[in-house]
Design a protein around this motif. Sequence first.
Motif, short mmCIF file in Angstrom:
data_model
loop_
_atom_site.label_atom_id
_atom_site.label_comp_id
_atom_site.label_asym_id
_atom_site.label_seq_id
_atom_site.Cartn_x
_atom_site.Cartn_y
_atom_site.Cartn_z
N UNK A 50 9.94 24.86 6.23
CA UNK A 50 10.39 24.36 7.54
C UNK A 50 9.67 23.11 8.03
N UNK A 51 8.97 22.38 7.16
CA UNK A 51 8.32 21.13 7.59
C UNK A 51 9.38 20.11 8.00
N UNK A 52 8.99 19.13 8.81
CA UNK A 52 9.88 18.02 9.14
C UNK A 52 10.03 17.13 7.90
N UNK A 106 6.64 21.74 -1.20
CA UNK A 106 6.49 23.17 -0.93
C UNK A 106 5.21 23.47 -0.15
N UNK A 107 4.18 22.63 -0.35
CA UNK A 107 2.90 22.87 0.32
C UNK A 107 2.90 22.42 1.78
N UNK A 108 3.84 21.57 2.16
CA UNK A 108 3.91 21.09 3.54
C UNK A 108 4.21 22.24 4.49
N UNK A 109 3.53 22.24 5.62
CA UNK A 109 3.65 23.33 6.59
C UNK A 109 4.54 22.94 7.77
N UNK A 110 4.98 23.94 8.50
CA UNK A 110 5.76 23.71 9.71
C UNK A 110 5.02 22.75 10.64
N UNK A 111 5.76 21.83 11.24
CA UNK A 111 5.26 20.80 12.16
C UNK A 111 4.57 19.65 11.45
#
Length: 449
Positions: A197-199, A127-132
Motif C-alpha cells: 500500500x505504499x504511494x 515490496x519493501x516500501x511501507x504504507x505512507x
Amino acid sequence: MINTAIGSLRRHALVCFKIGVEAAEPYLAVKRHMLTDGNRFGLILADGSQRYGTWPKVHVIAFGKAACAMVKAAREVIPVHLLACCIAVTNDDNVIALDGIELLAASHPLPDERGFKAAQICAEIAEAAQKDELVLVLISGGGSALLPYPVKTVSLQDKIAATDLLLASGASINQMNCVRKHLSQLKGGGLAKLAYPADVHALILSDVLGDDISAIASGPTVPDETTYADALSILESKNLADKIPANVKRHLEHGRDGQIAETPKSGDEVFAHASHTLIGSNALSVHAVMQATQANGYFMLLYSDHLRGEARDEAEKLVLFAKKTICSMGEPLAIIAGGETTVTLKGNGKGGRNQEMALAFAISAQHHNLPGNWVFLSGGTDGRDGPTEAAGGMVDSGTIQRMIAAGINPGELLDNNDSYVTLKTSHDLLMTGATGTNVADLQILLILP
C-alpha cells in the motif's frame, strides 16, 4: 560526390534531428517536475499543480534508456535524509557512472539474465516500501526489455524466445507489450501491485505513439485493460501460436481459461495510491523539429505525428506525397513525421526500421522520379536502430547512384532486409551514438525544388 546543395540539406536535416532529440532531454524533464524546500520533497503534476508529500522515505527506481539522466536529476532534488534507495537499470550504451546510485546494465531489445536479476532487485525494493512511503518510478523507452521478470512457470529463455519471434513478426509495440504484460510479474500494473500500500508516482518519458501510459514500458504502474485472450489472439494473427515455447502458450491459455488471475484492472485497490505524470514524448520532439525547419527557412508541412505501418510501404507513400506537394511549391520544403514503423523480416540481413525506411525511400524516389535536390532522414531518438550502432539512415538524391557505382543492387539488399550494409556502402548511415533518451522515431524530408 555530394553536391553543395545536397551537402547543405544534409547538415540542416542532422541539426533538426538533434534538436528533436534534445527536446526529449530526460534530465531537464525530470527536474521540471520536482521540487523541494530542503526538508520536504514534492512533485509538479501534469496539470501544473504542486504536491508536497509527507513521505518519511522515498524509494527511487529508474529503468529505460534514459534512466541515468532521470535518476541523476531525482537524486539532486530529493533531500538526502528522505532518500531510502536509488537504483537505475539501463542498456549498455547508456551506462553512466553516478555517485550514490546503484547502476545496473541489461540487454535491449532482447532481455538477458542481467535484466532478470535487476528486475528481482526492483521488485524487492517495491515490496519493501511501507504504507505512507513513496516509490518514485522513473520510466523511459526500453523498459520492457530491460526488466524481464517472467511469471514462475515461464523461464527467461522462454520469454526471450517469445520476444524474438514477436520482433521478427512485425508486431507493433502495443501488440508486443500486451503479450509481455501477461508473462510478467512487473508489467501491466505489476510493480504497483508489489508496492501496495505504499504511494507510487511515475514520471514517464513516452516512446509510444499517442502516449498510451499502459503501453510505455508495458505499464508497470498503471491498470492493464488487455487480457490473456488478447495476447493469444495476437500470437494467432502473427502465426506464432505454434512457434512460441510450450510454457508460454500454456500460461496464456491457463489465464484465458480463468486458472490464473488477470493483470490488475482499473478500480483495483493496488492503484488507490498510484499516480503518474507524462514528462516527454515523440509529439514534443516533432514540434521542436517543425520549429527548427521553419527557422532554417523551409516551408514546413507535418506529414504525420503517428506514422505507423511497414517501413518500406510508408516510405513509398511519403515519396508520392512529396512528389505531389513539390509540384505546387517553389520554395525550400520540409516534410516532417514522427512515429514508429515496423519491419516484417523476410531475409537474413542486418538493419532496423529506420534504415529500412531510408533505403526504401531512396529506391522509391528514384522509381517515381522525385524532382529536385532532396535529403531524407529517418532516425531513432535513442541513437540505436535495431541491432546496430546506427540511429537510422540519411539518404539523398545521389544515394542510389553511389550504391550502383559501388557494385551493389539496393533492391535485392532491401528484399533481404540488409539495409545496414547497403547504407554503409553509400555512406548514408545516421550515426549519433546513444542519446540517453528514447521517444520513438523522427523523419525529416528536405527538398530544394
